[in-house]
Structures are given as C-alpha cells and as structure tokens.
Design an enzyme around this catalytic site. Structure first.
Site, PDB file in Angstrom:
ATOM      1  N   GLY A  11       0.826  -1.246   0.033  1.00 12.43           N
ATOM      2  CA  GLY A  11      -0.132   0.049  -0.071  1.00 12.43           C
ATOM      3  C   GLY A  11       0.839   1.316  -0.115  1.00 12.43           C
ATOM      4  N   ARG A  72       1.266  -4.962  -5.203  1.00 13.54           N
ATOM      5  CA  ARG A  72       1.116  -6.422  -4.203  1.00 13.54           C
ATOM      6  C   ARG A  72       1.542  -7.486  -5.168  1.00 13.54           C
ATOM      7  NH1 ARG A  72      -2.920  -3.833  -0.772  1.00 13.54           N
ATOM      8  NH2 ARG A  72      -1.467  -3.022   1.076  1.00 13.54           N
ATOM      9  N   ASP A 103       4.734  -4.427   6.229  1.00 15.12           N
ATOM     10  CA  ASP A 103       5.227  -5.784   6.609  1.00 15.12           C
ATOM     11  C   ASP A 103       5.392  -6.965   5.422  1.00 15.12           C
ATOM     12  OD1 ASP A 103       2.405  -5.939   6.641  1.00 15.12           O
ATOM     13  OD2 ASP A 103       2.584  -7.147   8.633  1.00 15.12           O
ATOM     14  N   THR A 126       4.251   2.708   5.580  1.00 11.10           N
ATOM     15  CA  THR A 126       2.864   2.222   5.649  1.00 11.10           C
ATOM     16  C   THR A 126       2.009   3.379   6.598  1.00 11.10           C
ATOM     17  OG1 THR A 126       1.214   0.644   6.777  1.00 11.10           O
ATOM     18  CG2 THR A 126       3.376   0.692   7.597  1.00 11.10           C
ATOM     19  N   ASP A 128      -0.184   2.374   8.456  1.00 10.17           N
ATOM     20  CA  ASP A 128      -0.681   1.666   9.611  1.00 10.17           C
ATOM     21  C   ASP A 128       0.264   1.729  10.919  1.00 10.17           C
ATOM     22  OD1 ASP A 128      -2.641   0.842   7.878  1.00 10.17           O
ATOM     23  OD2 ASP A 128      -1.557  -1.357   7.329  1.00 10.17           O
ATOM     24  N   ASP A 130       2.281  -0.277  11.889  1.00  9.59           N
ATOM     25  CA  ASP A 130       2.310  -1.633  12.661  1.00  9.59           C
ATOM     26  C   ASP A 130       3.674  -2.178  12.623  1.00  9.59           C
ATOM     27  OD1 ASP A 130       2.278  -2.070   9.837  1.00  9.59           O
ATOM     28  OD2 ASP A 130       0.552  -3.299  10.105  1.00  9.59           O
ATOM     29  N   ARG A 163     -26.132  13.208  16.829  1.00 13.14           N
ATOM     30  CA  ARG A 163     -26.196  11.737  16.492  1.00 13.14           C
ATOM     31  C   ARG A 163     -24.894  11.126  17.123  1.00 13.14           C
ATOM     32  NH1 ARG A 163     -27.881  12.914  10.235  1.00 13.14           N
ATOM     33  NH2 ARG A 163     -29.993  12.190  10.519  1.00 13.14           N
ATOM     34  N   ARG A 172      -5.291  -1.990   9.244  1.00 10.77           N
ATOM     35  CA  ARG A 172      -5.231  -3.417   9.131  1.00 10.77           C
ATOM     36  C   ARG A 172      -5.735  -4.011  10.630  1.00 10.77           C
ATOM     37  NH1 ARG A 172      -3.582  -5.965   4.512  1.00 10.77           N
ATOM     38  NH2 ARG A 172      -2.582  -4.357   3.719  1.00 10.77           N
ATOM     39  N   ARG A 247     -25.098   6.740  12.810  1.00 13.43           N
ATOM     40  CA  ARG A 247     -24.736   6.998  11.272  1.00 13.43           C
ATOM     41  C   ARG A 247     -23.166   6.347  11.277  1.00 13.43           C
ATOM     42  NH1 ARG A 247     -29.113   7.998  10.902  1.00 13.43           N
ATOM     43  NH2 ARG A 247     -30.378   9.851   9.439  1.00 13.43           N
TER      44      ARG A 247
HETATM   45  O1  F6P Z   1      -1.575  -1.154   4.738  1.00  5.73           O
HETATM   46  C1  F6P Z   1      -2.346  -0.193   4.326  1.00  5.73           C
HETATM   47  C2  F6P Z   1      -3.642  -0.240   4.092  1.00  5.73           C
HETATM   48  O2  F6P Z   1      -4.214   0.957   3.860  1.00  5.73           O
HETATM   49  C3  F6P Z   1      -4.303  -0.806   5.212  1.00  5.73           C
HETATM   50  O3  F6P Z   1      -4.678   0.149   6.246  1.00  5.73           O
HETATM   51  C4  F6P Z   1      -5.647  -1.197   4.536  1.00  5.73           C
HETATM   52  O4  F6P Z   1      -6.146  -2.522   5.093  1.00  5.73           O
HETATM   53  C5  F6P Z   1      -5.159  -1.727   3.271  1.00  5.73           C
HETATM   54  O5  F6P Z   1      -3.797  -1.021   2.965  1.00  5.73           O
HETATM   55  C6  F6P Z   1      -6.056  -1.826   2.001  1.00  5.73           C
HETATM   56  O6  F6P Z   1      -5.403  -2.415   0.887  1.00  5.73           O
HETATM   57  P1  F6P Z   1      -5.768  -1.818  -0.438  1.00  5.73           P
HETATM   58  O7  F6P Z   1      -5.188  -0.742  -0.903  1.00  5.73           O
HETATM   59  O8  F6P Z   1      -5.204  -2.997  -1.374  1.00  5.73           O
HETATM   60  O9  F6P Z   1      -7.228  -1.896  -0.629  1.00  5.73           O
END
Ligand code: F6P
Length: 323
Positions: A11, A72, A103, A126, A128, A130, A163, A172, A247
C-alpha cells in the site's frame, strides 16, 4: 556495493516520495549509482528498471503516492519469480536493494535476502504504523492528520443532528490510527483490535455514560476482522440501544493520499539517508527505524513480528478527556 536498486511496494503511503528522493540523493552523494524499480517487486521480475539521477527526484518531496508506483506482486511469492528478479538485478548491475513498504514488503525482502546473497535494507512505509522497532512509520502522521480533518467536519453535522457517529479508519489489524486519531480529534472513544478480546468496547463506552455532558458523539473504529468494523457497531446500537440516532462514515482510501506532513517528510529523509549509511557500513537485511529520535537497525524478523505494542496509557487519556 556500487549500484543500489530502490522500490516501493504494498500500500502506498504519503512520504514514500520523500524517501525515494532521500535514498537516491544520499546514494549519489556517496558515489553510488541508483536504479529505480517500478511497480514494486513486479518491476524486478519484469525488468522495469530505470537509472535515477538527482533530477529524477526533483520536486517530489511534497507529493503523496509514489512516483515508482507500487503493487502487491504474486510472482515474487514464488521461487521462480524471485529467481527471475535476481537475474534481472544482476543484469542491471544492482548489488543492493532498498525496499520501502509495510510488513508484506519487508517479508518479501527477508525471504529474498535469505535465498540470494543480496543486501536488502527496508524502510517502514505504511500508514498503519504497525512495524516494530520504529516510533512511527512513513505516512502514519499524514494519515492521522487526514483523519483529524475528516472528523472535524463530521463533528459539525454530528452536533447539529445530535447523532452518534461511528467513523471507520484504516490500520489493518493495528489500532494506532484509531486510538491516536480519537485523542487528537477529541472523539469520545476508539474501538481497536488490540483490546477486542479483553472487553466489549461498545458496552464499556455506553456504560461509561458517554453522553453525560454532550449530545453528539464520535467513535473511531479500527477496520479489522477483530473489531468487525464500524457497520457492525452501528447495527448493534440500532438493536441494543435504539434511542440513539446512529450514522457511519468509512474514511477508506482518502487516508492514503495527500501531501506528507513535515513529520513524515523529515522521517522519510532521515530514514532514506540512514539506509545508504547502513549499506556503506555493510549492514544487510535490516529495517531502518527511528526510536527515541535515534536511528536504529531492526532485523526484518523483529520488525514484521506484528507485535508492536499500543500503550494502555493512551486509552486512559482518551477515557479521561472524553467525559
Ligand atoms: O496497509 C495499508 C492499508 O491502507 C491498510 O490500512 C488497509 O487495510 C489496506 O492497506 C488496504 O489495501 P488496498 O489498498 O489493497 O485496498
């Protein structure tokens, strides 16, 4: 090492371009040749490779996305694909690789480095956050700021209509964006995968009397099978607490775009320069991180172990400040 190859994989994340620029310029500064590899590992397998000079990375520090494109790559998960990648590397005269990604991408680098005697250096890229061994990853701060902008806007309409909003953010299986996004945007709660087995986070939030002093509420929910996502909680509230007008907003891929913040640009620049220092020192098969403002080398196996801890203290801060 005379020539390095650089690629972005998985990503995309804001700040990847700043990292490409830093790696390229630091390499040239140190007398190395640089080759840009397109579409992640795919470009290595198919030979989509181009020499990079300093001008190739001009005017990109401020751009989101990645000028090298990203993918990927399925082929790279097979031994045949990796052999092809290695052959192309040799053909191009590339003798070390800098991989910018999350990762999955660093796992690819670890396997490749193990199979072939190729020095690989990883940079954490990333949104994330992570990856273990670095305080933050490239793109995380920008994504957090994007979340703030969005939540600020949602707050206007949430307040007007009184709301309860569930806002789903990426990450992720990590809750960094949700938890810190909630603290920074003044949200009432965050539901994160790290605590999904410990407590029923929705029940806890409702029990804590979340509407004591307010008439609208925003809960950030981390996407993940472990939380079930924002829709899941909205459904639950509709069934279990029908008195609330609920919502859902799923922020989605807008979190991946935008011009990188100063934090991400500086982080990417430092990590990129450090990647070249590491190669010059003969380091191999490590991710470069920054911990406590110091550059650190983290073995791939450690970085990708998926156990980066999230501070309980942050949960307590959020709880105390959202009364
Ligand atoms: O790892 C980055 C990320 O944006 C995650 O937060 C998310 O789950 C995933 O990639 C989405 O992947 P894609 O862009 O392939 O839909």
């Amino acid at each position: 090492v005379k020539c390095i190859g650089i690629l972005t994989s998985g990503g995309d994340a804001p700040g990847m371009n700043a990292a490409i620029r830093a790696v390229t310029r630091a390499a040239i500064y140190n007398g190395l040749q640089v080759k840009g590899i397109y579409r992640g590992y795919k470009g290595l397998v198919t030979g989509e490779i181009k020499e990079f000079k300093s001008q190739n990375v001009s005017n990109i520090i401020q751009l989101g996305g990645t000028i090298l494109k990203t993918a990927r790559c399925k082929e790279f998960t097979t031994p045949e694909g990796r052999q092809q990648a290695y052959d192309n590397m040799k053909k191009e005269g590339i003798d070390a690789l800098v991989v910018i990604g999350g990762d999955g991408s660093l796992t690819g680098a670890r396997i490749f480095a193990q199979e072939f005697d190729v020095p690989c250096i990883g940079l954490p890229g990333t949104i994330d956050n992570d990856l273990y061994g670095t305080d933050t990853t490239i793109g995380y701060d920008t994504a957090l700021n994007t979340i703030l902008d969005a939540v600020d806007k949602i707050r206007d309409t949430a307040t007007s209509h009184e709301r309860l909003f569930f806002v789903e953010v990426m990450g992720r299986d990590a809750g960094f964006l949700a938890l810190n996004g909630a603290i920074a945007s003044g949200a009432e709660a965050a539901i994160i995968p790290e605590f999904s087995t410990e407590v029923d986070q929705l029940e806890e939030f409702i029990k804590n009397g979340f509407r004591k002093s307010k008439n609208s509420s925003i809960v950030l929910v981390a996407e993940s099978e472990l939380t079930g996502g924002a829709m899941h909680y909205a459904e639950r509230v509709k069934n279990e607490y029908p008195q609330y007008d609920v919502r859902v907003t799923i922020l989605g891929h807008l979190q991946r775009g935008g011009s990188p913040t100063a934090h991400d640009r500086i982080l990417a620049s430092r990590l990129g320069a450090a990647a070249i220092d590491a190669i010059m020192e003969g380091q191999r098969n490590v991710m470069i991180g920054i911990e406590h403002d110091e550059v650190v080398y983290v073995p791939f196996t450690k970085a990708i172990k998926n156990d980066k801890p999230i501070k309980k203290e942050l949960v307590n801060v959020l709880r105390a400040l959202s009364i």
